[in-house]
Write a protein that holds these residues in place. Structure first.
Motif, PDB file in Angstrom:
ATOM      1  N   ASN A 121      -1.103   6.123  -2.534  1.00 16.81           N
ATOM      2  CA  ASN A 121       0.179   6.216  -1.834  1.00 16.81           C
ATOM      3  C   ASN A 121       0.129   7.409  -0.881  1.00 16.81           C
ATOM      4  O   ASN A 121      -0.065   8.549  -1.328  1.00 16.81           O
ATOM      5  N   LEU A 122       0.279   7.158   0.402  1.00 16.66           N
ATOM      6  CA  LEU A 122       0.282   8.214   1.410  1.00 16.66           C
ATOM      7  C   LEU A 122       1.691   8.283   1.996  1.00 16.66           C
ATOM      8  O   LEU A 122       2.067   7.473   2.845  1.00 16.66           O
ATOM      9  N   ARG A 123       2.469   9.248   1.548  1.00 18.94           N
ATOM     10  CA  ARG A 123       3.857   9.399   1.995  1.00 18.94           C
ATOM     11  C   ARG A 123       3.932  10.374   3.170  1.00 18.94           C
ATOM     12  O   ARG A 123       3.258  11.402   3.177  1.00 18.94           O
ATOM     13  N   ASN A 124       4.782  10.038   4.140  1.00 13.33           N
ATOM     14  CA  ASN A 124       4.944  10.876   5.330  1.00 13.33           C
ATOM     15  C   ASN A 124       3.574  11.174   5.940  1.00 13.33           C
ATOM     16  O   ASN A 124       3.163  12.331   6.088  1.00 13.33           O
ATOM     17  N   VAL A 143       1.986   4.743   3.850  1.00 16.53           N
ATOM     18  CA  VAL A 143       0.932   3.752   3.648  1.00 16.53           C
ATOM     19  C   VAL A 143       0.651   3.672   2.153  1.00 16.53           C
ATOM     20  O   VAL A 143       0.403   4.704   1.509  1.00 16.53           O
ATOM     21  N   LEU A 144       0.687   2.452   1.616  1.00 20.37           N
ATOM     22  CA  LEU A 144       0.468   2.250   0.189  1.00 20.37           C
ATOM     23  C   LEU A 144      -0.555   1.138  -0.014  1.00 20.37           C
ATOM     24  O   LEU A 144      -0.540   0.137   0.704  1.00 20.37           O
ATOM     25  N   GLY A 145      -1.426   1.314  -0.982  1.00 23.40           N
ATOM     26  CA  GLY A 145      -2.446   0.303  -1.255  1.00 23.40           C
ATOM     27  C   GLY A 145      -2.817   0.266  -2.720  1.00 23.40           C
ATOM     28  O   GLY A 145      -2.617   1.241  -3.462  1.00 23.40           O
ATOM     29  N   GLY A 165       3.778  18.901   4.401  1.00 20.28           N
ATOM     30  CA  GLY A 165       2.548  18.143   4.524  1.00 20.28           C
ATOM     31  C   GLY A 165       2.733  16.711   4.040  1.00 20.28           C
ATOM     32  O   GLY A 165       3.756  16.331   3.484  1.00 20.28           O
ATOM     33  N   SER A 166       1.729  15.909   4.264  1.00 20.57           N
ATOM     34  CA  SER A 166       1.742  14.532   3.778  1.00 20.57           C
ATOM     35  C   SER A 166       1.407  14.523   2.294  1.00 20.57           C
ATOM     36  O   SER A 166       0.474  15.205   1.847  1.00 20.57           O
TER      37      SER A 166
END
Length: 293
Positions: free
Chosen positions: A251-254, A236-238, A282-283
């Motif tokens: 930026n939320l990766r994995n 999720v990216l914003g 982890g994320s």
């Protein structure tokens, strides 16, 4: 390489490409140390016929591999913003590198000044050129479109999806020993929403199980392989513009914290015993400020 494009219609393009590629072996595969590893072995009590040890060496006679490739693609461009395309390729490899193991011969041992009486029962592990032609082929698909047909309050949505299928005329064991660790099926898709001051994107990535290498040895049953299991990951990216030159991004990766795993599976391996390792990081969350000056 040679590439050509033909306009079938104002919105449809056809592309054709042919190429010849050459790949040389890494220096680590043609020069370096030769290692002799002795294995504790009692021929009076073991019925496996395992060699007394292994001689791992380089092969300075490795030839470069060559490949002939043909690619075709059709692309359709929407009247608005977006396109859809489908492509196919076929590639033929000659002299591709493959791992090999063979009994140590007197001629081989003489090159390294090793006593045939002591090292004759050893096996030699190295690389060689595969005499067979390897055929690799695949399909890929891509789609992207801005949803301009939505009502004005919902404008700004864009979707995308892409995927691929790959296969080769090789056995699973050859895949691992030669570097042909293809991912048979792969897909990615997502949606984004864009406004003048902010944008948000959600991306999904999926991949199928990947064969790594064939395992062999005493007590290991035939057709046992190492795998990288398939997974689905979400990002999720914003971004939000707080001033015309300054924006805050996230930026939320994995996002769902999918672990990196490895498995070992044989014909009789129970499901609970397949896991070889698991690494969970982890994320990864990245939050920051960026500016343009």
């Amino acid at each position: 390489s040679l590439n050509a494009t033909y306009n079938l219609t104002p919105n449809v393009l056809g592309r054709l490409g042919v190429a010849r590629t050459l790949g040389r072996p890494d220096f680590a595969n043609i020069m370096g140390a030769t290692n002799v590893n002795q294995v504790d072995f009692n021929p009076d009590t073991s019925a496996t016929g395992t060699a007394l040890g292994t001689i791992t060496t380089k092969n300075p006679s490795l030839k470069p591999w060559t490949a002939n490739t043909v690619k075709m693609r059709l692309e359709y461009y929407f009247a608005g913003v977006g396109q859809v395309s489908v492509g196919a390729y076929r590639r033929h490899y000659t002299n591709f590198f493959v791992s090999t193991v063979f009994p140590a011969s007197p001629e081989f041992l003489a090159q390294y000044s090793l006593d045939p009486t002591e090292f004759g029962p050893y096996e030699v592990a190295t690389q060689r050129n595969n005499p067979n032609v390897i055929r690799s082929e695949g399909l890929d698909f891509s789609y992207r479109q801005a949803l301009t047909f939505l009502p004005p309050w919902a404008r700004g949505f864009q979707v995308f999806a892409n995927g691929s299928l790959a296969r080769s005329n090789t056995t699973k064991g050859f895949l691992g020993s030669s570097g042909f660790n293809e991912i048979p099926r792969y897909a990615a898709w997502g949606v984004s929403f864009t406004r003048p001051r902010y944008n948000v994107r959600i991306n999904w990535t999926w991949r199928e199980d990947q064969v790594l290498n064939l395992l062999s040895g005493a007590s290991i049953e035939p057709e046992t392989y190492n795998y990288t299991p398939g997974f689905t990951k979400v990002d999720v990216l914003g971004e939000y513009t707080v001033w015309k030159r300054v924006a805050v991004f996230v930026n939320l990766r994995n996002l769902t914290d999918i672990a990196d795993r490895g498995t070992t599976v044989g014909p009789s391996t129970p499901q609970h015993a397949t896991l070889r390792y698991q690494e969970r990081y982890g994320s990864l969350w990245t939050i920051g400020v960026k500016g343009t000056f």
